[in-house]
Design a protein around this motif. Structure first.
Motif, PDB file in Angstrom:
ATOM      1  N   GLU A 641      83.836 111.890  22.566  1.00  0.00           N
ATOM      2  CA  GLU A 641      83.816 112.029  21.117  1.00  0.00           C
ATOM      3  C   GLU A 641      83.816 110.671  20.429  1.00  0.00           C
ATOM      4  N   TYR A 642      84.589 109.745  20.933  1.00  0.00           N
ATOM      5  CA  TYR A 642      84.651 108.425  20.326  1.00  0.00           C
ATOM      6  C   TYR A 642      83.317 107.695  20.502  1.00  0.00           C
ATOM      7  N   CYS A 643      82.688 107.834  21.672  1.00  0.00           N
ATOM      8  CA  CYS A 643      81.365 107.208  21.897  1.00  0.00           C
ATOM      9  C   CYS A 643      80.332 107.769  20.927  1.00  0.00           C
ATOM     10  N   LEU A 644      80.329 109.079  20.720  1.00  0.00           N
ATOM     11  CA  LEU A 644      79.369 109.697  19.798  1.00  0.00           C
ATOM     12  C   LEU A 644      79.572 109.180  18.380  1.00  0.00           C
ATOM     13  N   ARG A 645      80.827 109.079  17.957  1.00  0.00           N
ATOM     14  CA  ARG A 645      81.114 108.580  16.618  1.00  0.00           C
ATOM     15  C   ARG A 645      80.661 107.118  16.464  1.00  0.00           C
ATOM     16  N   PHE A 646      80.816 106.346  17.530  1.00  0.00           N
ATOM     17  CA  PHE A 646      80.392 104.941  17.496  1.00  0.00           C
ATOM     18  C   PHE A 646      78.874 104.862  17.361  1.00  0.00           C
ATOM     19  N   ILE A 647      78.164 105.705  18.081  1.00  0.00           N
ATOM     20  CA  ILE A 647      76.697 105.645  18.101  1.00  0.00           C
ATOM     21  C   ILE A 647      76.090 106.023  16.763  1.00  0.00           C
ATOM     22  N   TYR A 651      75.260 101.342  11.014  1.00  0.00           N
ATOM     23  CA  TYR A 651      74.870 100.022  11.510  1.00  0.00           C
ATOM     24  C   TYR A 651      74.714  99.974  13.029  1.00  0.00           C
ATOM     25  N   ASN A 652      75.021 101.073  13.731  1.00  0.00           N
ATOM     26  CA  ASN A 652      74.851 101.110  15.186  1.00  0.00           C
ATOM     27  C   ASN A 652      73.670 101.978  15.621  1.00  0.00           C
ATOM     28  N   PHE A 653      73.362 102.986  14.821  1.00  0.00           N
ATOM     29  CA  PHE A 653      72.441 104.029  15.283  1.00  0.00           C
ATOM     30  C   PHE A 653      71.051 103.485  15.593  1.00  0.00           C
ATOM     31  N   THR A 654      70.470 102.727  14.702  1.00  0.00           N
ATOM     32  CA  THR A 654      69.095 102.257  14.889  1.00  0.00           C
ATOM     33  C   THR A 654      68.939 101.371  16.120  1.00  0.00           C
ATOM     34  N   PRO A 655      69.740 100.310  16.287  1.00  0.00           N
ATOM     35  CA  PRO A 655      69.557  99.487  17.492  1.00  0.00           C
ATOM     36  C   PRO A 655      69.819 100.251  18.790  1.00  0.00           C
ATOM     37  N   ILE A 656      70.658 101.262  18.746  1.00  0.00           N
ATOM     38  CA  ILE A 656      70.945 102.007  19.978  1.00  0.00           C
ATOM     39  C   ILE A 656      69.769 102.899  20.350  1.00  0.00           C
ATOM     40  N   VAL A 657      69.218 103.656  19.390  1.00  0.00           N
ATOM     41  CA  VAL A 657      68.129 104.579  19.724  1.00  0.00           C
ATOM     42  C   VAL A 657      66.827 103.825  20.015  1.00  0.00           C
ATOM     43  N   MET A 658      66.725 102.573  19.605  1.00  0.00           N
ATOM     44  CA  MET A 658      65.538 101.792  19.898  1.00  0.00           C
ATOM     45  C   MET A 658      65.638 101.053  21.237  1.00  0.00           C
ATOM     46  N   SER A 659      66.760 101.179  21.915  1.00  0.00           N
ATOM     47  CA  SER A 659      66.968 100.442  23.166  1.00  0.00           C
ATOM     48  C   SER A 659      66.339 101.187  24.346  1.00  0.00           C
ATOM     49  N   ARG A 677      74.040 113.138  14.570  1.00  0.00           N
ATOM     50  CA  ARG A 677      73.624 112.233  13.490  1.00  0.00           C
ATOM     51  C   ARG A 677      73.304 113.013  12.223  1.00  0.00           C
ATOM     52  N   GLN A 678      72.794 114.222  12.384  1.00  0.00           N
ATOM     53  CA  GLN A 678      72.396 115.027  11.232  1.00  0.00           C
ATOM     54  C   GLN A 678      73.555 115.796  10.627  1.00  0.00           C
ATOM     55  N   GLN A 679      74.660 115.908  11.353  1.00  0.00           N
ATOM     56  CA  GLN A 679      75.806 116.679  10.872  1.00  0.00           C
ATOM     57  C   GLN A 679      76.872 115.750  10.297  1.00  0.00           C
ATOM     58  N   PRO A 680      77.573 116.199   9.279  1.00  0.00           N
ATOM     59  CA  PRO A 680      78.693 115.388   8.765  1.00  0.00           C
ATOM     60  C   PRO A 680      79.837 115.391   9.778  1.00  0.00           C
ATOM     61  N   LEU A 681      80.592 114.305   9.775  1.00  0.00           N
ATOM     62  CA  LEU A 681      81.716 114.200  10.704  1.00  0.00           C
ATOM     63  C   LEU A 681      82.838 115.155  10.303  1.00  0.00           C
ATOM     64  N   PRO A 682      83.431 115.827  11.271  1.00  0.00           N
ATOM     65  CA  PRO A 682      84.591 116.667  10.941  1.00  0.00           C
ATOM     66  C   PRO A 682      85.745 115.800  10.464  1.00  0.00           C
ATOM     67  N   LEU A 683      86.581 116.376   9.608  1.00  0.00           N
ATOM     68  CA  LEU A 683      87.710 115.606   9.083  1.00  0.00           C
ATOM     69  C   LEU A 683      88.649 115.160  10.193  1.00  0.00           C
ATOM     70  N   LYS A 684      88.952 116.071  11.111  1.00  0.00           N
ATOM     71  CA  LYS A 684      89.847 115.744  12.218  1.00  0.00           C
ATOM     72  C   LYS A 684      89.189 116.165  13.521  1.00  0.00           C
ATOM     73  N   PRO A 685      88.412 115.297  14.134  1.00  0.00           N
ATOM     74  CA  PRO A 685      87.758 115.643  15.401  1.00  0.00           C
ATOM     75  C   PRO A 685      88.804 115.933  16.472  1.00  0.00           C
ATOM     76  N   PRO A 686      88.527 116.875  17.355  1.00  0.00           N
ATOM     77  CA  PRO A 686      89.494 117.260  18.377  1.00  0.00           C
ATOM     78  C   PRO A 686      89.787 116.120  19.349  1.00  0.00           C
ATOM     79  N   ASN A 687      91.093 115.895  19.572  1.00  0.00           N
ATOM     80  CA  ASN A 687      91.567 114.973  20.621  1.00  0.00           C
ATOM     81  C   ASN A 687      91.160 113.517  20.392  1.00  0.00           C
ATOM     82  N   ILE A 688      90.690 113.167  19.185  1.00  0.00           N
ATOM     83  CA  ILE A 688      90.221 111.793  19.016  1.00  0.00           C
ATOM     84  C   ILE A 688      91.381 110.803  19.077  1.00  0.00           C
TER      85      ILE A 688
END
Length: 900
Positions: A641-647, A651-659, A677-688
């Motif tokens: 979950e933390y990796c997905l939020r980082f991606i 400012y991270n998404f474009t350079p990552i998907v172009m790699s 990427r298309q969905q809004p982030l949940p207020l309290k993601p599980p186990n984050i």
């Protein structure tokens, strides 16, 4: 009867050879000229040796020194003729240095050594693992004593002595603090004022010669009997004229109270202020500062002895700090330390160290370590940093928009920061910056500074520093893991089994999963032995491989060894065995991911939290996709979950998907990233934040505390004091005490029972329990009575250092009072604790009017009464009052019965 000294009779031809008092005696008798082998001296008492000495005194033989084939010795061991047994002799005072080929003779009641001074610089004993850290000359002292980590407001410096100020300097010389310069908000200062520690008073110091011009942001250091003042900012603040930086050097000679300006030839440092200065190897070292236009990070040095008065620029190597000013420096262990300061956009809270010998800078980096350590202080400037023993103490300064008043401590041994909680009843100074500090004895003094609303201060505060040796629990257990001594379980790890040796007690104490596996393996082994399928167990045979085997096919060997290191030491360095020693490297991230998976399986929650925290702190554009894949495969939901939020951050998404790495990802993970990427982030993601909760798991000390009382089923030795027995564990005892290590390495005690004593005395049951608590988890809180018994335990049992002894000393010094001193005196006399007995006698002499009225003194033994009289005869020598109100006094003595 003349010449009565001669026993001459006319009848005897040779009266000197005829004993007229010859009497019949009872046997048994030994045959004349018969050799007989006596009890051997085992390693835990004294090493095998040669080139030593032996003397007879009463019914015992005393053996001193010699060499064991590896090192010289200076222990004193004793063979009792009647008891036919060897013991280690407890000693007071400073023994001779380790040596051999010396001589020893007995003179009436004393055994005197005539020694050859070989290798006198080495104080090495066979029993002590680290003799440099064990002070066998620790002595009781008279108070009053200050509570450790207690702030106390001292006498304020009044205006008629010296103005309130900031941006000044303070140095310690003998029992006084000298303050020079600074500014009072209106003008710069160049007066020298002095605070006398003993008199607790301020005075204005008279001076000879021409003092430095008024200035602030200068530096001042002490070398031998002089103070050296360098640089700073001078001029008229109100008129805003003649403002300039200086590079002059002045010497103030304390004995003659004379100022002398040094003159130089050749190149000199550029004029500067707000710099750092230090003294090392008879040289003054100047670093960084501000020259009026820019911040600096150059370094210069000059000899303070001899006639060669030339500045020399130092060619610095390594990771040099950024250009900075308004920072402190501290010198400890041949290094100079720099923490934070004003560096513009480059300001940081990193700690840098400079090696004077190699001229090399290095940044002290501990972020890659997985351990339960506090964070470093926030970045700041205008603070102080002072060195004392193994610690660096940071106080005050401006941290972004705040002025904190907390004290941070950096331990040079453990490389850990911690924030110190002030003792109760502390008079805590308000937050401030541009103050000055100095260390005198075991106390830190803070004077002046700028407080709220740009107000200058004339306050002086005292902070009592800790002088306790470090806790060596983790170090001791880590040593026994690396040495593989006394291992009693074999773990076969991985699909292609790799053999790993360990100790049942430590595994069971730290992991409930491993404890269950150990109990299952023990039951299975016992059943096989009973059925004749396996050989009977050889108890406590450490020569071959352990009989108990546990299989862990699901674990990677490298990851399990890291988990094992954490089990023993509460910390891991994930970069230790990797070729690329970067916390953010792919190999490090994947290894820590595997450690996290394994710690979840083995139920070690605190390690889980540390791994998750490490991964979140080291994710970057270059490793996040591999970390996401590893988390997905290992089903580590919180990390995934933390990796997905980082991606999916903007400012991270474009350079990552172009790699290229993204092109090679599994299709289902690609889809998940695009959808997230298309969905809004949940207020309290599980186990984050599950990892942060996991940090509430138990530490090594907490686990061993519970295991001491709850680990009897895995006990493999019994400790006994009188009629009291306690189950214990060989691996822990051997790791913590050289006495037990040598014993278990040499032989197995009869009936697997070890009788506990300290020197020639047997401790009480409560003291015995206090000793076990210290051995198992480093606990030092104990009643005063227990401290009396355990004062000599570190020397007798060969602990790594004398931490326990220092705590016992502090406990006794602060809690022995006129009400209980007679009981302490009797107990010390019975235990032959000479220094404690002497301390009690001195207190009785000081407080005789109070002690003499107690009923217990009437029943004292005559020798103790004689000792009191002799001490009273010398009472005039004592001029220091004792502490009459202890912080935690024990019950008054009402009879002559001692504590023991």
């Amino acid at each position: 009867m003349q010449n009565i000294g001669k026993m001459i009779t006319e009848q005897l031809r040779n009266p000197n050879e005829l004993d007229i008092n010859l009497r019949m005696e009872f046997g048994p008798f030994e045959t004349v000229h018969k050799w007989k082998r006596m009890s051997e001296c085992y390693e835990f008492v004294g090493a095998r040796r040669s080139k030593h000495t032996a003397v007879a005194y009463k019914d015992a033989i005393y053996v001193f020194g010699g060499d064991n084939g590896k090192s010289m010795l200076n222990d004193l061991i004793r063979f009792d003729i009647k008891e036919m047994s060897w013991t280690k002799t407890g000693c007071m005072g400073t023994p001779p240095a380790p040596r051999y080929h010396h001589s020893a003779v007995q003179n009436k009641v004393n055994v005197k050594m005539a020694v050859n001074m070989q290798n006198i610089g080495k104080m090495i004993t066979e029993q002590l693992r680290n003799p440099n850290e064990l002070d066998i000359n620790l002595r009781m002292e008279f108070g009053p004593f200050e509570t450790v980590h207690k702030w106390k407001r001292m006498s304020e410096c009044y205006e008629f002595v010296g103005a309130r100020r900031s941006k000044h300097t303070a140095v310690a010389y003998k029992d006084a603090i000298y303050v020079f310069g600074g500014d009072n908000g209106k003008s710069m200062l160049n007066d020298l004022i002095r605070f006398d520690i003993k008199e607790m008073s301020w005075t204005k110091t008279g001076c000879m010669g021409t003092p430095p011009a008024p200035r602030y942001h200068h530096s001042a250091v002490v070398h031998m009997s002089s103070m050296f003042v360098f640089g700073g900012y001078t001029g008229d603040i109100l008129a805003n004229s003649n403002l300039t930086n200086k590079n002059d050097l002045f010497e103030y000679k304390f004995p003659s109270a004379q100022w002398v300006q040094w003159r130089f030839t050749g190149a000199e440092p550029v004029p500067r202020s707000a710099h750092g200065a230090a003294v090392y190897d008879d040289k003054l070292w100047i670093f960084a500062g501000y020259d009026g236009n820019a911040r600096l990070n150059d370094m210069w040095t000059v000899n303070l002895v001899g006639e060669n008065r030339q500045w020399e620029r130092v060619e610095q190597k390594g990771q040099c700090p950024p250009t900075c000013c308004n920072f402190p420096v501290a010198v400890a262990r041949g290094k100079m330390y720099v923490f934070s300061g004003q560096s513009g956009a480059k300001i940081t809270n990193a700690l840098f160290q400079f090696d004077f010998e190699t001229h090399t800078w290095s940044r002290i980096c501990t972020e890659h370590l997985l351990r339960s350590a506090g964070p470093a202080p926030a970045r700041r400037y205008g603070h102080t940093m002072l060195a004392h023993n193994r610690h660096l103490y940071v106080f005050g300064g401006a941290a972004d928009s705040t002025m904190p008043s907390d004290v941070y401590c950096f331990d040079l041994d453990t490389q850990m920061w911690s924030m110190i909680q002030p003792a109760p009843e502390s008079q805590i100074p308000s937050g401030r910056l541009f103050h000055a500090g100095a260390v005198v004895g075991d106390a830190m003094y803070i004077f002046g500074g700028t407080v709220d609303n740009n107000v200058r201060s004339g306050e002086l505060y005292r902070f009592q520093l800790s002088n306790y040796p470090r806790c060596t629990l983790q170090e001791d257990l880590g040593r026994i893991l690396r040495s593989e001594q006394f291992c009693d379980v074999l773990l076969l790890v991985g699909e292609e089994p790799a053999a790993v040796l360990a100790h049942q007690a430590l595994l069971a104490a730290r992991s409930t999963c491993l404890r269950d596996k150990i109990m299952e393996a023990r039951e299975e082994l016992c059943a096989r032995v009973a059925a004749g399928e396996a050989k009977p167990l050889e108890p406590y045979n450490y020569q071959g491989k352990p009989d108990l085997v546990i299989h862990l096919p699901e674990a990677r060997p490298d990851a399990f060894r890291m988990v094992l290191t954490y089990i023993y030491t509460d910390r891991i360095d994930p970069t230790e065995r990797l070729i690329e020693e970067r916390p953010a490297s792919d190999d490090t991230i994947q290894l820590v991911m595997e450690v996290l998976r394994l710690s979840l399986r083995l139920n070690i929650p605190r390690l889980c939290g540390l791994c998750a925290k490490f991964l979140r702190g080291n994710l970057c554009l270059g490793n996040v996709l591999k970390a996401l894949h590893a988390a997905h495969v290992s089903n580590l939901c919180c990390i995934k979950e933390y990796c997905l939020r980082f991606i999916i951050k903007d400012y991270n998404f474009t350079p990552i998907v172009m790699s290229k790495e993204f092109e090679q990802m599994e299709r289902n993970l690609m889809v998940e990233i695009i959808r997230r990427r298309q969905q809004p982030l949940p207020l309290k993601p599980p186990n984050i934040d599950a990892a942060d909760d996991a940090l509430a798991g138990t530490t090594l000390e907490q686990d061993l505390c519970m295991f001491l009382t709850g680990g009897a089923e895995l006990s493999d030795v019994t400790l006994r004091v009188g009629g009291v027995s306690r189950p214990a564990h060989r691996s822990i005892l051997a790791a913590r005490a050289a006495y037990f290590e040598a014993m278990f390495r040499s032989f197995s005690p009869r009936n697997n029972i070890v009788n506990i004593q300290i020197c020639d005395s047997v401790p009480s049951e409560p003291a015995f329990d206090s000793l076990l608590r210290y051995i198992y988890y480093g606990e030092t809180n104990m009643p005063t009575e227990d401290s009396l018994y355990l004062f000599q335990a570190p020397i007798y049992y060969g602990f790594t250092n004398n931490r326990l002894q220092v705590f016992c000393k502090h406990n006794l010094q602060t809690n022995v009072s006129p009400d209980n001193v007679l009981a302490i005196l009797q107990a010390a006399d019975r235990m032959h604790a000479t220094d404690i007995k002497e301390y009690a006698l001195k207190m009785i002499a000081h407080q005789f009017a109070v002690v003499a009225r107690q009923e217990a003194i009437k029943n004292l033994a005559q020798p103790l009464l004689v000792d009191i009289v002799l001490t009273l005869a010398e009472e005039g020598k004592f001029d220091t009052p004792t502490q009459t109100q202890p912080r935690c006094a024990i019950a008054p003595s009402t009879s002559a019965e001692p504590i023991i």
